[in-house]
Design a protein around this motif. Sequence first.
Motif, mmCIF file in Angstrom:
data_model
loop_
_atom_site.group_PDB
_atom_site.id
_atom_site.type_symbol
_atom_site.label_atom_id
_atom_site.label_comp_id
_atom_site.label_asym_id
_atom_site.label_seq_id
_atom_site.Cartn_x
_atom_site.Cartn_y
_atom_site.Cartn_z
ATOM 1 N N GLN A 8 0.642 -1.116 -0.239
ATOM 2 C CA GLN A 8 0.006 -0.265 0.402
ATOM 3 C C GLN A 8 1.139 1.409 0.399
ATOM 4 O O GLN A 8 0.789 2.370 -0.653
ATOM 5 C CB GLN A 8 -0.750 0.175 0.790
ATOM 6 C CG GLN A 8 -2.132 -1.091 1.225
ATOM 7 C CD GLN A 8 -2.435 -0.818 2.285
ATOM 8 O OE1 GLN A 8 -1.934 -0.501 3.466
ATOM 9 N NE2 GLN A 8 -3.905 -1.483 2.074
ATOM 10 N N GLU A 92 -8.521 4.104 4.581
ATOM 11 C CA GLU A 92 -8.943 2.379 5.092
ATOM 12 C C GLU A 92 -11.112 2.643 5.564
ATOM 13 O O GLU A 92 -11.071 1.442 5.105
ATOM 14 C CB GLU A 92 -8.717 1.541 6.029
ATOM 15 C CG GLU A 92 -7.227 1.583 5.426
ATOM 16 C CD GLU A 92 -6.661 0.350 5.099
ATOM 17 O OE1 GLU A 92 -7.846 0.030 4.168
ATOM 18 O OE2 GLU A 92 -5.395 0.636 4.923
ATOM 19 N N THR A 97 -11.987 -1.182 3.653
ATOM 20 C CA THR A 97 -11.811 -2.420 3.710
ATOM 21 C C THR A 97 -11.209 -2.953 4.504
ATOM 22 O O THR A 97 -10.918 -3.862 5.203
ATOM 23 C CB THR A 97 -10.056 -2.576 3.202
ATOM 24 O OG1 THR A 97 -9.141 -1.133 3.695
ATOM 25 C CG2 THR A 97 -10.448 -1.291 1.545
ATOM 26 N N ILE A 98 -11.033 -2.081 6.025
ATOM 27 C CA ILE A 98 -11.323 -3.050 7.281
ATOM 28 C C ILE A 98 -11.815 -3.959 7.901
ATOM 29 O O ILE A 98 -10.956 -4.161 8.490
ATOM 30 C CB ILE A 98 -11.058 -1.174 8.264
ATOM 31 C CG1 ILE A 98 -10.471 0.334 7.997
ATOM 32 C CG2 ILE A 98 -11.359 -1.520 10.011
ATOM 33 C CD1 ILE A 98 -10.688 1.139 9.475
ATOM 34 N N TRP A 111 -2.659 -4.912 13.456
ATOM 35 C CA TRP A 111 -2.856 -3.586 12.335
ATOM 36 C C TRP A 111 -2.465 -2.538 12.005
ATOM 37 O O TRP A 111 -1.754 -2.098 11.255
ATOM 38 C CB TRP A 111 -4.521 -4.096 11.702
ATOM 39 C CG TRP A 111 -4.991 -2.689 10.748
ATOM 40 C CD1 TRP A 111 -4.443 -3.317 9.232
ATOM 41 C CD2 TRP A 111 -5.590 -1.834 10.407
ATOM 42 N NE1 TRP A 111 -5.131 -2.606 8.700
ATOM 43 C CE2 TRP A 111 -5.446 -1.052 10.276
ATOM 44 C CE3 TRP A 111 -5.696 -0.484 11.542
ATOM 45 C CZ2 TRP A 111 -6.531 -0.315 9.337
ATOM 46 C CZ3 TRP A 111 -6.276 0.195 11.765
ATOM 47 C CH2 TRP A 111 -6.734 0.814 10.137
ATOM 48 N N LYS A 115 1.141 -0.812 10.644
ATOM 49 C CA LYS A 115 1.187 0.945 9.707
ATOM 50 C C LYS A 115 1.907 1.636 10.552
ATOM 51 O O LYS A 115 2.874 2.151 9.522
ATOM 52 C CB LYS A 115 0.239 1.079 9.292
ATOM 53 C CG LYS A 115 -0.657 -0.293 9.321
ATOM 54 C CD LYS A 115 -2.235 0.481 8.519
ATOM 55 C CE LYS A 115 -3.133 -0.312 6.992
ATOM 56 N NZ LYS A 115 -2.409 0.457 5.961
#
Length: 360
Positions: A8, A92, A97-98, A111, A115
């Motif tokens: 990403q 997100e 998409t989470i 998660w 990030k």
Amino acid sequence: MIRLTWRQFRTPAAVACGALLVVVLLAALTGPGLAHAYSTTTTACRQAGDCTSAMADFSHTDGVLRTALGTLVTIVPALLGMFWGAPLIAREIEGGTIPLVWTQSVTRTRWLAVKLAVVGLAGILVAGLLSLVVTWWAHPLDQAAAAAYDTFGERDLAPMGYAALAFVIGVTAGMLIRRTVPAMALTLFTFVVVRVGIAYGIRPRLISPAHRTLALDPASTGFGSSISPDGMFNALFNGGPSSALEPATPNLPNAWIYSTRVVDDAGHDLTDKVLDADCPGMASGGGGPAVPGHVPVSQSAQQQMQACISKVGATYHELVTYQPGNRYWALQWQELALCGTAALLLAAFCVWWVRRRRIA
């Protein structure tokens, strides 16, 4: 999770590396010539026995490029916060998409932690490398100017702290607002406010300033406006009145001079009332116009002014409040620690919010 984060993030990372490479090439092409010119100028002025004017002239060399690079170092943390931090969670949420990620055996904490670590450390690295290149390139100019604190936020460690803080501010804004564009705008506004607050409110108080006492010099002390910038700065940071008597700023290489005040032995400021009592008419403009800069006055006015300063100097003296140049690195480390601590606290808040709140 690390692989997903990298996939990403690889496009913004490639753009940042490309831009950084351009700066490196520019510095590599112009830096050696600048260093050689500094060495030549230093050798020549030492032989002539006067380096003050020569260094002052040299410090303005490549002024456009110096300003451009300094501005770049200043705005990069804000850009990282806006374009890397703000979309990190907001994008997100907007893309929905989470929930999909969290159903793939990835916890919320992992998660977000991955990030924050991958993108945040990359941002700090970019800011650090940029600062390193610009600091190296501008070293001859900084040496000539002997004003290390003038570019404090554009050199060495400080930009890394700003990058970390701006990035996490962006992440927090995106998490709370849930929309990328508004989060980017809030990130920019918040970071500017924080940056100004650090520079003018916190940095001067990180280390208690030093003080130096000097006798009033009739040849270099003059009169100015009590509402001049120096006067307002004195009133703001020293809590005392500022008279129209303005001593010359002393020559302290690489020092950060907060203020120059005229005080008595008890530390009381010289006021216009006292000055008028000792030298009638001088504080109100009797010795010449109270305007910034140098203005021509008659010989008799100069003698009157110098006699007044000599009379005042029997009771009052100049008090300089400043940070010496040898505290530069201590302040750099403290500001980096301050920004880093604030960034870690904000990151912890983000982790807590994601774990406890429904954000999808």
